[in-house]
Enzyme design. Sequence first.
Site, PDB file in Angstrom:
ATOM      1  N   SER A   1       0.716  -1.224   0.103  1.00  0.00           N
ATOM      2  CA  SER A   1       0.047   0.195   0.040  1.00  0.00           C
ATOM      3  C   SER A   1       0.868   1.336   0.015  1.00  0.00           C
ATOM      4  O   SER A   1       0.116   2.344  -0.131  1.00  0.00           O
ATOM      5  CB  SER A   1      -1.028  -0.077   1.306  1.00  0.00           C
ATOM      6  OG  SER A   1      -0.164  -0.138   2.415  1.00  0.00           O
TER       7      SER A   1
ATOM      8  N   HIS B   1      -2.612  -2.306  -6.046  1.00  0.00           N
ATOM      9  CA  HIS B   1      -2.939  -1.921  -4.687  1.00  0.00           C
ATOM     10  C   HIS B   1      -4.534  -2.115  -4.507  1.00  0.00           C
ATOM     11  O   HIS B   1      -5.335  -1.515  -5.099  1.00  0.00           O
ATOM     12  CB  HIS B   1      -2.773  -0.492  -4.232  1.00  0.00           C
ATOM     13  CG  HIS B   1      -3.075  -0.024  -3.067  1.00  0.00           C
ATOM     14  ND1 HIS B   1      -3.433   1.368  -2.705  1.00  0.00           N
ATOM     15  CD2 HIS B   1      -3.042  -0.518  -1.829  1.00  0.00           C
ATOM     16  CE1 HIS B   1      -3.644   1.392  -1.358  1.00  0.00           C
ATOM     17  NE2 HIS B   1      -3.521   0.144  -0.947  1.00  0.00           N
TER      18      HIS B   1
ATOM     19  N   GLU C   1      -5.775   0.466  -7.475  1.00  0.00           N
ATOM     20  CA  GLU C   1      -4.658   1.240  -7.751  1.00  0.00           C
ATOM     21  C   GLU C   1      -3.300   0.431  -8.674  1.00  0.00           C
ATOM     22  O   GLU C   1      -3.103  -0.407  -7.980  1.00  0.00           O
ATOM     23  CB  GLU C   1      -4.013   2.207  -6.853  1.00  0.00           C
ATOM     24  CG  GLU C   1      -4.867   3.401  -6.414  1.00  0.00           C
ATOM     25  CD  GLU C   1      -4.141   4.169  -5.276  1.00  0.00           C
ATOM     26  OE1 GLU C   1      -3.439   3.522  -4.330  1.00  0.00           O
ATOM     27  OE2 GLU C   1      -4.106   5.297  -5.126  1.00  0.00           O
TER      28      GLU C   1
ATOM     29  N   ASN D   1      -3.740   7.175  -0.521  1.00  0.00           N
ATOM     30  CA  ASN D   1      -3.198   6.905   0.747  1.00  0.00           C
ATOM     31  C   ASN D   1      -2.311   8.155   1.092  1.00  0.00           C
ATOM     32  O   ASN D   1      -2.349   8.732   2.122  1.00  0.00           O
ATOM     33  CB  ASN D   1      -2.407   5.613   1.069  1.00  0.00           C
ATOM     34  CG  ASN D   1      -3.450   4.564   1.360  1.00  0.00           C
ATOM     35  OD1 ASN D   1      -4.360   4.841   1.563  1.00  0.00           O
ATOM     36  ND2 ASN D   1      -2.829   3.193   1.409  1.00  0.00           N
TER      37      ASN D   1
END
Length: 702
Positions: free
Chosen positions: A406, A427, A439, A477
């Site tokens: 991540s 991801h 992602e 993120n």
Amino acid sequence: MKEQPLSTRREKGVAVITMDNPPVNALSFALRERLDAALRELAADPAVQAIVLTGTGRGFCAGADITEFGKAPRSPKTIEIIETIESCPKPVLAALHGQTLGGGLELALACHERTAAPGTRLALPEVKLGLIPGAGGTQRLPRVIGATAALEMIVNASALGSAEARDVGLVAEVADDPVAAAMEFARDLAARGAELPRTRDRTSSDDRQAFEAKAESLLRRARGAEAVAAAVEAVRWSLELPFDEALQREQEAFQRLRDGQQSKAMRHLFFAERAATKVPDVDLRRAQSVNRAAVIGAGTMGVGISMSFADAGIPVTLVETSTESLERGLGNVRKLYASAHSRGRLDEADMKSRLSLIHGTTDLGAVGDADLIIEAVFEDLGVKQGLFARLDEIAKPGAVLASNTSYLNIDKIADATTRPDAVIGTHFFSPAHVMRLLEIVRGRRTGTNTIATVIAAAQRLNKQPVVVGDCPGFVGNRILRQRHEQGEQLLLEGALPEQVDRAVMRFGFPMGPFAMLDMAGLDVGYRIRRSQGYDLAIADAICERGWLGQKTGRGFYSYREGARTPLPDPEVEQLIVATSKRLGITRRSIGDDEIVERLLFPMANEGARILEEGIARRASDIDVIYVHGYGFPAWRGGLMRYVDQIGLRDVARRLRAFAERSGDQRLEPAPLLARLAEQDSSFAAWSHAQAESSTTDKGQAV
Ligand code: T1G
């Protein structure tokens, strides 16, 4: 657009009209014009006893042409064609296959009967565009399948398959050749000479109490989406008003929604989702087919990723280091499928077939025949590099080696192999078998065929792929860190977790940031902050008490035994107040509007940096990421569209005020945002200009 988006043929007194408007037979003006003319001509032709309407290509018809919504409507509209069908003195039948959606299904509902090929999908998904069916669907569907079932189908944009549609009376027959079946049906109807069965003449009857109970539960989950409320009201009219009056009201409600902000935002999202799969130097036709997959690591993510493959009918090998951890993972797979089965989401046969596609093993060599291998092991660069070095030896030539990291660097993982062009980031978002966002992280050496293969695989898994560049946290993120930091700041300045969460949910998110952190586990963020060298005083203090969120019964909130409802925790409030005092911050009352701005504007500001660095190709990619990965309300169009709608001048001014009051210079408008504000421009305009001039050598990371 095809020159002739429609053809007609005749066979023994029955005329067949075939729509042919690739790619999805959308009801463009050109198609509507020709369809209405053909229906009129055939209705008046004495040599024609009956008419069958069908479509060629991927499906019968995907509904109105969404690209025409922003323009002035042109006759014949779909409702006028429906009028032509209903006033036809001869039987008109619809022969369906593939996607039969929106206005396409409404056309079929106006026909005197319907046949369908196996694999047909019938739906009225207009709410996903912030609309309601605008060509009689809210009145005719209830007359065929009942008001409560129709309401659920419209509000959830759920589809019926061919057999289900036959069982509820939406189609008369499922046939391998629905056109031939429809022609036969039409001849019978014509021969009988009886009054033609018009859907509008049926009654929409239903247990009113059940209808209102369903309406109430659907409205509770609407969270500000206008189209849901409008759909409930419209289907209710089918129970209360004469058909024509209800139709008129449906038309007015549809037009109001079509011209409103929410539908414009959701139509923006519709095209943004499709644009996200388009990367200039990546040719999707060069995608390798993924017939076998492998997942390394049977933890929460590995289990969810494996199930995503099984759900798509792709055999997957799930690898763990020990028998007990493998058994634990396979046990979780069985539990999740059993729960889906008990909720009626999955029948017994389907559950068994998906379970049979997941093959567990502790032998890493078993991944040798996989086309796509995804690791979901512990988030440690050394561990991942060691694994990729071994995969490099085991995987077959041409296999894609993907990491579900991540935030770790894909290039550094690729360094451990002799095939960096085959290494990529995939991801997934937890729970991976539910969340649609994927992602796709492009390393500096990731090959374009590798990217094409993973985009195509993502689409087969019914995921929403977005190709992003490689940086800590990638896009989602990295932006989320801003929300964590500003959320902490708001607590220090005077807010409490429950107030912040309430304000964010009122904005339209399904869950507030602090409840979300408790659900994910506070130790996850704690570990990332330690590895990235920054701290959050309150979140760290809570973690260091061992309060890790739902899994320990306490985090920002407390939780009753076995429950997941967040309860404000007086000890957390004391900790927050004490931390403010220790840091010399005088607490103050903070309004909901400021809370939302303090969270979202810095996030969009980080999005501007991400765009400028080329980590995301276009602002709408960030919109897609935030709607599909983080619960941003779809009816607001996404994070960057939201600030575009507010106006970047105002956003920049507010950011400067936040920076001045907090002394945190990172809150100053990013260069791109400041520039666009100065020009009174928008992220959308900037992205469009970039696309016009885009070449991959502009330092784009994606
Ligand atoms: N209008 C215009 N273009 C459309 C379209 C539509 N309805 N549907 C798809 N496209 C384009 C899409 O942008 C893409 O273009 C290409 O077709 C392939 O689509 C009166 C008012 C049908 C399930 O909401 O759900 O009817 O990117 O990549 O994955 O009451 O498209 O190639 O340039 O999605 O195979 C209601 C929307 C409209 C259906 C196929 N109908 N479409 O999925 O291909 S409102 C919908 C879809 C309405 C009535 C109301 C999907 C699909 P490009 P794709 P796919």
